[in-house]
Scaffold this motif. Structure first.
Motif, PDB file in Angstrom:
ATOM      1  N   UNK A 170       0.824  -1.199   0.000  1.00 46.02           N
ATOM      2  CA  UNK A 170       0.000   0.000   0.000  1.00 46.02           C
ATOM      3  C   UNK A 170       0.861   1.252   0.000  1.00 46.02           C
ATOM      4  N   UNK A 219       0.633   3.808   1.938  1.00 44.94           N
ATOM      5  CA  UNK A 219       1.095   4.148   3.291  1.00 44.94           C
ATOM      6  C   UNK A 219       1.645   2.918   4.007  1.00 44.94           C
ATOM      7  N   UNK A 245       0.645   0.454   5.336  1.00 46.87           N
ATOM      8  CA  UNK A 245      -0.378  -0.260   6.097  1.00 46.87           C
ATOM      9  C   UNK A 245       0.213  -1.370   6.958  1.00 46.87           C
ATOM     10  N   UNK A 246       1.349  -1.117   7.579  1.00 44.31           N
ATOM     11  CA  UNK A 246       1.894  -2.106   8.521  1.00 44.31           C
ATOM     12  C   UNK A 246       1.009  -2.114   9.760  1.00 44.31           C
ATOM     13  N   UNK A 247       0.908  -3.262  10.412  1.00 45.48           N
ATOM     14  CA  UNK A 247       0.108  -3.343  11.633  1.00 45.48           C
ATOM     15  C   UNK A 247       0.931  -2.734  12.770  1.00 45.48           C
ATOM     16  N   UNK A 248       0.479  -1.593  13.329  1.00 45.61           N
ATOM     17  CA  UNK A 248       1.331  -0.858  14.271  1.00 45.61           C
ATOM     18  C   UNK A 248       1.529  -1.610  15.593  1.00 45.61           C
ATOM     19  N   UNK A 249       0.616  -2.545  15.900  1.00 45.75           N
ATOM     20  CA  UNK A 249       0.677  -3.224  17.200  1.00 45.75           C
ATOM     21  C   UNK A 249       1.460  -4.519  17.126  1.00 45.75           C
ATOM     22  N   UNK A 250       2.062  -4.807  15.975  1.00 46.53           N
ATOM     23  CA  UNK A 250       2.810  -6.061  15.844  1.00 46.53           C
ATOM     24  C   UNK A 250       4.266  -5.754  15.500  1.00 46.53           C
ATOM     25  N   UNK A 305       1.875 -12.615   9.417  1.00 49.70           N
ATOM     26  CA  UNK A 305       0.412 -12.551   9.495  1.00 49.70           C
ATOM     27  C   UNK A 305      -0.284 -13.399   8.420  1.00 49.70           C
ATOM     28  N   UNK A 306       0.121 -13.206   7.176  1.00 53.47           N
ATOM     29  CA  UNK A 306      -0.527 -13.921   6.075  1.00 53.47           C
ATOM     30  C   UNK A 306      -0.352 -15.434   6.190  1.00 53.47           C
ATOM     31  N   UNK A 324      -2.726 -16.708   8.866  1.00 47.70           N
ATOM     32  CA  UNK A 324      -4.074 -16.784   8.339  1.00 47.70           C
ATOM     33  C   UNK A 324      -4.249 -18.034   7.469  1.00 47.70           C
ATOM     34  N   UNK A 330       6.097  -8.727   3.576  1.00 49.48           N
ATOM     35  CA  UNK A 330       4.816  -9.244   4.045  1.00 49.48           C
ATOM     36  C   UNK A 330       3.960  -9.696   2.862  1.00 49.48           C
ATOM     37  N   UNK A 331       4.059  -8.956   1.747  1.00 55.77           N
ATOM     38  CA  UNK A 331       3.262  -9.312   0.582  1.00 55.77           C
ATOM     39  C   UNK A 331       3.837 -10.530  -0.134  1.00 55.77           C
ATOM     40  N   UNK A 367       3.749 -14.772   1.391  1.00 54.55           N
ATOM     41  CA  UNK A 367       2.637 -15.708   1.181  1.00 54.55           C
ATOM     42  C   UNK A 367       2.700 -16.357  -0.203  1.00 54.55           C
TER      43      UNK A 367
END
Lengths: 284, 358, 269
Positions: B83, B85, B87-92, B100-101, B104, B148-149, B152
């Motif tokens: 993305x 911005x 869009x990293x998960x700020x709490x991880x 993450x992927x 899931x 991250x992209x 997966x």
């Protein structure tokens, strides 16, 4: 925004909202509407007779005791609004512009009274203002007076107490408005030759006018419906609408008059709210 | 021929009455890097969101590896996306972001940590796994988003202006890095940008978009040197455009009449009398003597010389008063002064004719 | 540059801080009086008023207030989360009306909301609810705007791309909520809960009308005791009831970082 699915599902917001909305409808909207209609119904104590009348309002607006209380309430409201703005503007201006490392702490400190119940805040004023209080004993000790001053109960004491209690709202509203002001506008004025004071008067103040109006009306609206401060710092001779409502509802058990007085407060608050948005005041 | 990685078929998306995407056809081959290029509001980001599944199309089809996906939610499309911005998960932590992927997809724990480490190594972030996104620089966040992209192993990669939040130097570094990574992994990629430099340097093919439609699609050199429309010509690089009328056809070339003087250029399939646009890139315009016999040569006056360092931009007034621009290498051999009259020339093969009248 | 006006402003600000903090500090000092009247400056020194503040007469309403505020905060949050999601994420018929009703108690005088509830429950024959249940309902109504708004602010502050990224990585709608959305807005949820707690704990205008003897919040208990005079016990008690929200904010600020929300929040108390 589409969050996690490409398809809009109207059932989802309905499920989220239905129960809370029903709760608010039953325990907030209907009771408030009921109060408004009850103010037009004749009652015998707490029992409503079902006869429609405007007598309740006629009573409130014609008897000197009630008239004075309503006028006093609005008078105190205006005074509180003015005091709150006059005190909170310099404070907010300082808090927004200071570069002190203590800034965060000072902001928290100025808002800290919000954490205390109005009673805690008012109690201190009683200690300061009563016949044996800090002011009287100080003045007596200095020999400035030889009889204690009767500072309590009085409308002035109520005004001071409420201004103190509502100061944080003025600070928050004006800070929001100052934060929305581009500091370069002030710098531009100064670069064009205006001094600090002149810049403030010709640029800053007009641009933050919505915050001033908003803060004034917010303080006014809360002040006219405040109960605890007038009850503690006032007395039988300084009744306001809130203390009258309390005695109508709990002591005199004249619910018709209580409802009518409540309706006047309610409608004043809504009118103020509309006025605020019409004047472009900033409300969250 | 192999199944395309992505196939868009008459894709339409409307917002109210406005068609943001107005019937797009596009096929991306396996391993191919395709850029959607256009000004803001041209529908390129909407197209990407349709592919990713964040928006539902109002018409047309989307196929991923031969599979119809327009009715699948985003989490079943198996795409990697970066993305604008990040869009990293700020709490991880960084490692949890990358994992993450895989979580899931219920990948086994041992395999997750191995693949996360591998992905972080791929983007040169070994040892950053325990950090939080807010402890990283912009370029590092970008790399985490990429890892991250990619971890997966998606069927394809979607990049939504991933470089626009970086400063100039970093942006150029990341260009090369993303390009070489993409080529090494051989993953089909759709890249959205409004930056022509990124598009030209990174893409196998560029789709230039305008008003929800693809105006032209082709290799970077084709888009730059043989633009199909005046819009494409003007959007990428600077260009001189002169309105022209076909005078006569001579084999593979045509004789043109323009307000600045007669010209010749290559073009097929036009008839005499047609209104067209003659275009020449500034770097193909030459000034002064030395024109070969078959060159088009016009009189021009130097209006202004703009010094840009390695190059000189010479702004010229043509015979009819319209302006043109020539670009010369600042090799010290040429001097131009404002007001001087000179000859402007180009070889017919350096000009390109667009079948649109001005 | 001319520093004169700025120095003048600093002095003014110092005086205003004295005005803000003075009465609270004076109340604290009065609680150490050696006599049984609320003198300031205190005459003598004694801790007995603090001891009396822990007498059952006061501990009971204090505990009642704590329990009521905690329960109110939990319920207001449980209702506030779905409302905030609906307002922030969806368009639905009647949205403006529902939102106005939800935030209404923030704007309308609590006193009026209180007497309306008193009258309504009595008239429809649920007068026996007055006291605990009515208090709980009333407090949830007036505290709900605080949790809804704080949660809505934190939802708004979260970039939508984060949830899109999670969906893109294979997380279904419930996984997105569980692993991404909720963890990110958790500080906002806690902050909303804290505001609801504090608003309930410090309320008097609602409780005044629907509390029953034996089930009175501490504010109402202090208020009715004031009719008998201003004993230093009340000063001690006031300070105790100020410390509870202060500690709550400090703890939450330390562990969940709700400090930012305190500043954003602009509700009326």
């Amino acid at each position: 925004m589409i969050v996690s699915s490409a398809r809009p599902r109207p059932i989802v917001p309905f499920l989220l909202v239905a129960l809370p909305a029903a709760f608010l409808l039953v325990f907030f909207v209907i009771p408030t509407a009921f109060l408004l209609s009850a103010s037009f119904i004749e009652s015998d104590g707490v029992i409503m007779t079902g006869v429609w009348t405007t007598q309740n309002y006629a009573d409130l607006l014609s008897r000197p005791l009630y008239q004075q209380a309503i006028l006093r309430t609005f008078g105190i409201g205006i005074a509180v609004g003015v005091v709150v703005i006059v005190l909170s503007y310099p404070l907010a201006y300082f808090l927004v512009r200071t570069t002190s490392p203590w800034r965060g702490f000072l902001i928290a400190l100025s808002l800290s009274p919000l954490l205390a119940s109005v009673i805690v805040r008012t109690y201190g004023w009683w200690v300061i203002l009563n016949r044996e209080g800090a002011i009287n004993s100080g003045l007596l000790a200095l020999g400035i007076i030889d009889q204690p001053l009767a500072l309590l109960p009085s409308s002035m004491a109520i005004t001071i107490g409420l201004s103190h209690a509502l100061l944080p709202y003025g600070v928050l509203t004006i800070m929001a408005s100052l934060n929305g002001l581009n500091p370069n506008v002030e710098r531009a004025a100064m670069s064009l030759g205006a001094g600090r004071v002149r810049t403030f008067l010709t640029v800053t103040l007009p641009l933050t006018w919505p915050g001033i109006v908003g803060g004034f009306l917010l303080a006014f609206a809360i002040a006219i419906s405040a109960y605890a401060t007038p009850a503690i710092l006032g007395g039988p001779g300084t009744q306001v609408m809130a203390t009258l409502i309390r005695s109508f509802m709990v002591q005199a058990l004249d619910w018709a008059l209580g409802s009518a007085m409540g309706a006047i407060l309610l409608i004043s608050s809504i009118a103020l709210l509309l006025l605020t948005s019409a004047l472009g005041g900033r409300r969250a | 021929m192999a199944e395309p990685a992505l196939k868009l078929d008459k894709l339409v998306k409307r917002f109210g009455t406005h068609a943001a995407v107005d019937g797009i056809d596009l096929a991306v081959a396996p391993g191919e890097f395709v850029t959607l290029l256009g000004p803001s509001g041209c529908g390129k980001t909407t197209t990407l969101n349709l592919i990713a599944g964040f928006l539902a199309p109002d018409g047309g089809h989307i196929q991923l590896g031969g599979r119809m996906v327009e009715n699948l939610p985003p989490f079943q499309r198996d795409l990697g996306m970066v993305f604008q911005d990040y869009a990293l998960f700020p709490h991880m932590t960084v490692a949890d972001n990358v994992a993450f992927g895989l979580k899931m997809r219920k990948v086994a724990k041992g395999e997750i940590s191995a693949r996360v480490a591998e992905a972080l190594a791929l983007v040169k972030l070994d040892g950053f796994g325990a950090r939080r996104p807010n402890q990283l620089s912009g370029g590092q966040r970008q790399r985490v988003a990429l890892a991250r992209a990619l971890v997966i192993r998606p069927t394809m990669l979607l990049l939504d202006e991933p470089l626009s939040n970086l400063d100039l130097k970093l942006r150029e570094e990341m260009r090369t890095e993303i390009s070489s990574l993409q080529r090494r992994l051989g993953i089909a990629t759709v890249f959205v940008t409004h930056d022509q430099g990124e598009a030209l340097t990174m893409s196998d093919r560029i789709a230039v978009m305008r008003d929800g439609m693809i105006e032209q699609i082709g290799a970077p050199a084709e888009i730059y040197e043989r633009p199909a429309t005046r819009f494409v010509a003007g959007f990428i690089g600077s260009i001189n455009m002169v309105p022209a009328k076909v005078d006569a056809i001579e084999g593979g070339a045509v004789r043109l009449a323009t307000p600045a003087g007669p010209a010749r250029a290559r073009i097929d399939g036009v008839s005499a009398g047609a209104g067209v646009t003659l275009t020449v890139r500034p770097e193909r315009l030459k000034l002064g003597p030395g024109a070969p016999a078959d060159a088009v040569a016009w009189q021009a006056r130097v209006e202004r010389v703009v010094y840009t360092g390695a190059r000189l931009e010479v702004q010229l007034a043509l015979a009819d008063g319209s302006s043109a621009m020539a670009e010369a290498t600042n090799d010290g051999s040429t001097r131009f002064t404002a007001g001087q009259t000179t000859t402007l020339w180009f070889r017919p093969e350096d000009a390109w004719v667009i079948r649109e009248s001005a | 540059m001319n520093k004169g006006p700025w120095t003048l402003l600093k002095v003014t600000v110092a005086v205003i801080y004295l005005f803000i903090l003075g009465p609270i500090l004076i109340t604290a000092a009065v609680a150490f009086n050696g006599t049984n009247r609320s003198f300031f400056p205190p005459r003598g020194f004694s801790l007995r008023w603090w001891g009396e503040a822990f007498a059952p007469q006061w501990v009971q309403p204090l505990m009642f207030s704590l329990e009521l505020a905690a329960l109110t905060a939990v319920i207001a949050t449980a209702i506030g989360v779905p409302l905030a999601f609906a307002f922030q994420r969806y368009d639905f018929p009647g949205k403006t009306i529902v939102r106005t009703i939800t935030l209404g108690p923030l704007i309308l005088p609590t006193l009026v909301t209180g007497i309306a509830l008193l009258q309504f429950l009595t008239v429809i024959g649920l007068g026996r609810w007055l006291g605990y249940w009515a208090l709980l309902i009333g407090h949830v109504i007036i505290c709900l705007p605080f949790s809804v708004r704080t949660i809505a602010i934190s939802l708004q502050a979260m970039p939508g791309s984060v949830e899109q990224a999670a969906a893109n990585l294979g997380a279904g709608p419930l996984s997105v909520l569980r692993y991404v959305t909720f963890p990110i807005i958790m500080p906002g949820i806690f902050a909303g809960m804290a505001f609801a707690f504090i608003h309930s704990f410090t309320d008097i205008n609602m409780s005044l009308f629907i509390a029953k003897p034996g089930q009175r919040p501490v504010t109402v208990a202090i208020m009715s005791f004031l009719d008998f005079g201003f004993a230093p016990t009340l000063a001690a008690l006031s300070i105790l009831s100020l410390l509870i929200p202060l500690v709550l904010i400090a703890v939450l600020g330390r562990f969940v970082g709700i400090g930012n929300f305190l500043y954003q929040e602009q509700g009326r108390g």
